[in-house]
Scaffold this active site. Structure first.
Site, PDB file in Angstrom:
ATOM      1  N   PHE A  30       1.324   7.268  11.610  1.00 28.64           N
ATOM      2  CA  PHE A  30       0.075   7.114  12.348  1.00 28.64           C
ATOM      3  C   PHE A  30      -0.882   6.366  11.391  1.00 28.64           C
ATOM      4  O   PHE A  30      -0.469   5.374  10.813  1.00 28.64           O
ATOM      5  CB  PHE A  30      -0.371   8.471  12.907  1.00 28.64           C
ATOM      6  CG  PHE A  30       0.455   8.787  14.146  1.00 28.64           C
ATOM      7  CD1 PHE A  30       1.832   8.989  14.058  1.00 28.64           C
ATOM      8  CD2 PHE A  30      -0.113   8.781  15.400  1.00 28.64           C
ATOM      9  CE1 PHE A  30       2.619   9.185  15.200  1.00 28.64           C
ATOM     10  CE2 PHE A  30       0.654   8.994  16.552  1.00 28.64           C
ATOM     11  CZ  PHE A  30       2.012   9.189  16.439  1.00 28.64           C
ATOM     12  N   ARG A  73      -8.089   8.740  16.211  1.00 21.60           N
ATOM     13  CA  ARG A  73      -6.832   8.459  15.516  1.00 21.60           C
ATOM     14  C   ARG A  73      -6.430   9.663  14.674  1.00 21.60           C
ATOM     15  O   ARG A  73      -7.210  10.583  14.450  1.00 21.60           O
ATOM     16  CB  ARG A  73      -6.988   7.250  14.578  1.00 21.60           C
ATOM     17  CG  ARG A  73      -7.241   5.927  15.289  1.00 21.60           C
ATOM     18  CD  ARG A  73      -5.965   5.441  15.980  1.00 21.60           C
ATOM     19  NE  ARG A  73      -6.153   4.182  16.656  1.00 21.60           N
ATOM     20  CZ  ARG A  73      -6.626   4.038  17.893  1.00 21.60           C
ATOM     21  NH1 ARG A  73      -6.964   5.109  18.605  1.00 21.60           N
ATOM     22  NH2 ARG A  73      -6.738   2.854  18.445  1.00 21.60           N
ATOM     23  N   TYR A  90       3.707  -6.615  16.777  1.00 20.28           N
ATOM     24  CA  TYR A  90       4.032  -5.843  15.564  1.00 20.28           C
ATOM     25  C   TYR A  90       4.855  -4.606  15.930  1.00 20.28           C
ATOM     26  O   TYR A  90       5.941  -4.377  15.389  1.00 20.28           O
ATOM     27  CB  TYR A  90       2.725  -5.457  14.851  1.00 20.28           C
ATOM     28  CG  TYR A  90       2.889  -4.399  13.803  1.00 20.28           C
ATOM     29  CD1 TYR A  90       3.655  -4.635  12.658  1.00 20.28           C
ATOM     30  CD2 TYR A  90       2.299  -3.137  13.949  1.00 20.28           C
ATOM     31  CE1 TYR A  90       3.817  -3.647  11.698  1.00 20.28           C
ATOM     32  CE2 TYR A  90       2.453  -2.152  12.994  1.00 20.28           C
ATOM     33  CZ  TYR A  90       3.214  -2.406  11.874  1.00 20.28           C
ATOM     34  OH  TYR A  90       3.381  -1.432  10.937  1.00 20.28           O
ATOM     35  N   HIS A 102      -8.803  -2.428   8.543  1.00 23.84           N
ATOM     36  CA  HIS A 102      -8.728  -0.978   8.757  1.00 23.84           C
ATOM     37  C   HIS A 102     -10.082  -0.288   8.573  1.00 23.84           C
ATOM     38  O   HIS A 102     -10.885  -0.684   7.727  1.00 23.84           O
ATOM     39  CB  HIS A 102      -7.687  -0.358   7.825  1.00 23.84           C
ATOM     40  CG  HIS A 102      -6.301  -0.799   8.164  1.00 23.84           C
ATOM     41  ND1 HIS A 102      -5.589  -1.659   7.384  1.00 23.84           N
ATOM     42  CD2 HIS A 102      -5.525  -0.525   9.243  1.00 23.84           C
ATOM     43  CE1 HIS A 102      -4.417  -1.887   7.953  1.00 23.84           C
ATOM     44  NE2 HIS A 102      -4.354  -1.216   9.091  1.00 23.84           N
ATOM     45  N   LEU A 103     -10.258   0.752   9.373  1.00 25.47           N
ATOM     46  CA  LEU A 103     -11.568   1.388   9.455  1.00 25.47           C
ATOM     47  C   LEU A 103     -12.051   1.966   8.116  1.00 25.47           C
ATOM     48  O   LEU A 103     -13.170   1.661   7.681  1.00 25.47           O
ATOM     49  CB  LEU A 103     -11.534   2.487  10.534  1.00 25.47           C
ATOM     50  CG  LEU A 103     -12.841   3.241  10.729  1.00 25.47           C
ATOM     51  CD1 LEU A 103     -13.938   2.301  11.234  1.00 25.47           C
ATOM     52  CD2 LEU A 103     -12.658   4.402  11.693  1.00 25.47           C
ATOM     53  N   PHE A 158       9.824  -1.067   3.082  1.00 25.56           N
ATOM     54  CA  PHE A 158       8.437  -1.226   3.540  1.00 25.56           C
ATOM     55  C   PHE A 158       8.088  -2.687   3.825  1.00 25.56           C
ATOM     56  O   PHE A 158       6.957  -2.968   4.231  1.00 25.56           O
ATOM     57  CB  PHE A 158       7.460  -0.772   2.439  1.00 25.56           C
ATOM     58  CG  PHE A 158       7.544   0.679   2.081  1.00 25.56           C
ATOM     59  CD1 PHE A 158       6.897   1.637   2.843  1.00 25.56           C
ATOM     60  CD2 PHE A 158       8.245   1.099   0.960  1.00 25.56           C
ATOM     61  CE1 PHE A 158       6.951   2.973   2.494  1.00 25.56           C
ATOM     62  CE2 PHE A 158       8.304   2.439   0.605  1.00 25.56           C
ATOM     63  CZ  PHE A 158       7.654   3.381   1.376  1.00 25.56           C
ATOM     64  N   ALA A 159       9.024  -3.603   3.516  1.00 31.19           N
ATOM     65  CA  ALA A 159       8.651  -5.023   3.531  1.00 31.19           C
ATOM     66  C   ALA A 159       8.469  -5.532   4.956  1.00 31.19           C
ATOM     67  O   ALA A 159       9.447  -5.775   5.662  1.00 31.19           O
ATOM     68  CB  ALA A 159       9.716  -5.847   2.817  1.00 31.19           C
ATOM     69  N   TYR A 181       0.827  -1.222   0.000  1.00 26.72           N
ATOM     70  CA  TYR A 181       0.000   0.000   0.000  1.00 26.72           C
ATOM     71  C   TYR A 181       0.863   1.275   0.000  1.00 26.72           C
ATOM     72  O   TYR A 181       0.847   2.037  -0.976  1.00 26.72           O
ATOM     73  CB  TYR A 181      -0.938  -0.066   1.211  1.00 26.72           C
ATOM     74  CG  TYR A 181      -1.749   1.171   1.487  1.00 26.72           C
ATOM     75  CD1 TYR A 181      -2.342   1.896   0.449  1.00 26.72           C
ATOM     76  CD2 TYR A 181      -1.952   1.613   2.802  1.00 26.72           C
ATOM     77  CE1 TYR A 181      -3.109   3.024   0.711  1.00 26.72           C
ATOM     78  CE2 TYR A 181      -2.725   2.721   3.074  1.00 26.72           C
ATOM     79  CZ  TYR A 181      -3.295   3.431   2.029  1.00 26.72           C
ATOM     80  OH  TYR A 181      -4.050   4.546   2.293  1.00 26.72           O
TER      81      TYR A 181
HETATM   82  N1  UFG Z   1     -12.357   0.375  14.134  1.00 23.40           N
HETATM   83  C1  UFG Z   1     -13.720   0.185  14.279  1.00 23.40           C
HETATM   84  N2  UFG Z   1     -14.331  -0.700  13.465  1.00 23.40           N
HETATM   85  C2  UFG Z   1     -13.664  -1.414  12.511  1.00 23.40           C
HETATM   86  C3  UFG Z   1     -12.284  -1.214  12.351  1.00 23.40           C
HETATM   87  C4  UFG Z   1     -11.659  -0.298  13.189  1.00 23.40           C
HETATM   88  O1  UFG Z   1     -14.356   0.801  15.139  1.00 23.40           O
HETATM   89  O2  UFG Z   1     -14.309  -2.231  11.827  1.00 23.40           O
HETATM   90  C5  UFG Z   1     -11.689   1.341  15.005  1.00 23.40           C
HETATM   91  C6  UFG Z   1     -10.531   0.739  15.777  1.00 23.40           C
HETATM   92  O3  UFG Z   1     -10.994   0.131  16.958  1.00 23.40           O
HETATM   93  C7  UFG Z   1      -9.642   1.962  15.983  1.00 23.40           C
HETATM   94  C8  UFG Z   1      -9.903   2.828  14.748  1.00 23.40           C
HETATM   95  O4  UFG Z   1     -11.126   2.339  14.202  1.00 23.40           O
HETATM   96  O5  UFG Z   1     -10.069   2.666  17.111  1.00 23.40           O
HETATM   97  C9  UFG Z   1      -8.825   2.686  13.691  1.00 23.40           C
HETATM   98  O6  UFG Z   1      -8.599   1.303  13.466  1.00 23.40           O
HETATM   99  P1  UFG Z   1      -7.688   0.755  12.282  1.00 23.40           P
HETATM  100  O7  UFG Z   1      -7.728  -0.725  12.367  1.00 23.40           O
HETATM  101  O8  UFG Z   1      -8.074   1.388  11.004  1.00 23.40           O
HETATM  102  O9  UFG Z   1      -6.248   1.320  12.642  1.00 23.40           O
HETATM  103  P2  UFG Z   1      -5.412   1.167  13.997  1.00 23.40           P
HETATM  104  O10 UFG Z   1      -5.423   2.513  14.649  1.00 23.40           O
HETATM  105  O11 UFG Z   1      -5.827   0.022  14.814  1.00 23.40           O
HETATM  106  O12 UFG Z   1      -3.997   0.754  13.401  1.00 23.40           O
HETATM  107  C10 UFG Z   1      -3.097   1.700  12.908  1.00 23.40           C
HETATM  108  C11 UFG Z   1      -2.232   1.068  11.837  1.00 23.40           C
HETATM  109  C12 UFG Z   1      -1.409  -0.047  12.434  1.00 23.40           C
HETATM  110  C13 UFG Z   1      -0.626   0.488  13.598  1.00 23.40           C
HETATM  111  C14 UFG Z   1      -1.553   1.140  14.588  1.00 23.40           C
HETATM  112  C15 UFG Z   1      -0.801   1.832  15.683  1.00 23.40           C
HETATM  113  O13 UFG Z   1      -3.023   0.568  10.797  1.00 23.40           O
HETATM  114  O14 UFG Z   1      -0.520  -0.539  11.466  1.00 23.40           O
HETATM  115  O15 UFG Z   1      -2.313   2.151  13.950  1.00 23.40           O
HETATM  116  O16 UFG Z   1      -1.561   1.843  16.840  1.00 23.40           O
HETATM  117  F1  UFG Z   1       0.002  -0.514  14.225  1.00 23.40           F
END
Ligand code: UFG
Length: 337
Positions: A170, A222, A142, A190-191, A74-75, A12
């Protein structure tokens, strides 16, 4: 013309950085084993070698053949949940794999590397926005592997003169303005991509993980940063290292706090479509608020995010998802760059 090796250039953030490098007249060599990346995401003007960074002979061959001025790395595997269940996979691929890459770089006198780290190195922050000097205390494997690599880079810089820039991303989001490349994971967690799948009726509802956080609307907050802004930062870092800049670590974020509900509402506005939600309990290990201070990157690298509006970020992601509902898997792209 500078020659850059992009390891993980089919993923990505990697694929967007390759596009940006080529648009800025760099010559690009991509190495990727396609375990999570897609060949269709690689710009046609990049030279592609399929292989794994743990294969030192394969890397040595490439370093001998191509005159590489710098590496962007990035790998890595990046699924937080999986990393907790299968730490061996993460240490082997992320830490050992990077060690092999660095060993090969040292052997072939390639001294500059830009490394993808993560906000996950901080764990649950004591204050926001997070600064680079704040406590590092990862809550998952991770983040732990990325921190181990940051430390490895520090010691390799000290002992072997290998120069590095580490970027703690972030929440990477959005897609290339052309709509030709974007975020595609075989297992999406991811959200933003999930919210857009709901809008496009590929999924029935979006789960909101946690509605009892101590935040403005009780959902997790976030810092979403556009993938093209991340790509630009890599070019600035590479130029910084090539021009003799000293090894350092930087946060990359937009600095703008955005809650889960705000993402869903912005996606509703952008798409004009209905997005049903289901409120669920918190996802294990999720910090309540993560936002970045990017002042150091601004001061030292002269980098600043250009996309500061969440709707603009979601718009670019929507263009990609709308045009490529199955990601790279089904639709073969004939790209006219
Ligand atoms: N979330 C939901 N519903 C979903 C998916 C996510 O409510 O279906 C929430 C999560 O709980 C979180 C926010 O949306 O609060 C963002 O979640 P993501 O999964 O999109 O991203 P993260 O913040 O968990 O993860 C990101 C990066 C990771 C990294 C992390 C650092 O994608 O690679 O931040 O904390 F490790």
């Amino acid at each position: 013309m500078k020659n850059v090796l992009v390891v993980g250039g089919a993923g990505y953030i990697g694929s967007h950085t390759v596009f940006e490098l080529i648009e800025n007249d760099f010559s690009v060599v991509v190495v990727d084993d396609l375990s999570t990346g897609f060949e269709k995401a690689i710009h046609k003007d990049a030279k592609f070698y399929k292989g794994n960074i743990k294969d030192e002979e394969f890397l040595n061959e490439i370093f001998k053949k191509e005159k590489i001025d710098g590496v962007i790395h990035f790998a890595a595997f990046s699924q937080v949940g999986e990393s907790v269940l299968n730490p061996l996979k993460y240490y082997e691929n992320n830490v050992y794999g990077t060690m092999c890459l660095l060993k090969s770089m040292i052997k072939n006198n390639v001294n500059n590397i830009v490394f993808s780290s993560t906000a996950a190195v901080y764990g649950e922050p004591k204050k926001v926005p997070i600064e680079e000097t704040d406590e590092k205390s990862p809550t998952n494997c991770y983040g732990e592997t990325k921190l181990a690599i940051e430390n490895m880079l520090k010691w390799f810089n000290n002992a072997y003169g290998l120069n590095h820039v580490c970027f703690r991303y972030f929440n990477a989001a959005g897609a290339h303005k052309s709509g030709l490349i974007g975020e595609a994971h075989s297992f999406e967690t991811h959200l933003i991509p999930l919210v857009l799948k709901v809008a496009l009726k590929q999924k029935d509802y979006i789960s909101i993980f946690g509605t009892d956080y101590n935040t403005k609307d009780k959902t997790a907050v976030r810092d979403y940063v556009h993938v093209q802004d991340l790509a630009t930062a890599h070019i600035k870092a590479l130029e910084y290292l090539i021009n003799g800049g000293k090894s350092d670590v930087f946060n990359l974020g937009s600095g703008i706090p955005c809650s889960v509900r705000e993402i869903i509402n912005a996606a509703k506005e952008v798409t004009g479509l209905n997005i049903p939600v289901k409120e669920e309990k918190r996802r294990e290990g999720d910090p309540s608020i993560l936002t970045a201070s990017f002042l150091k990157a601004k001061k030292v690298l002269n980098w600043e995010p250009k996309h500061k509006n969440i709707k603009e970020i979601i718009e670019s992601a929507y263009l990609w998802h709308k045009n490529n509902p199955e990601g790279y898997v089904v639709k073969a792209m004939s790209i006219n760059y």
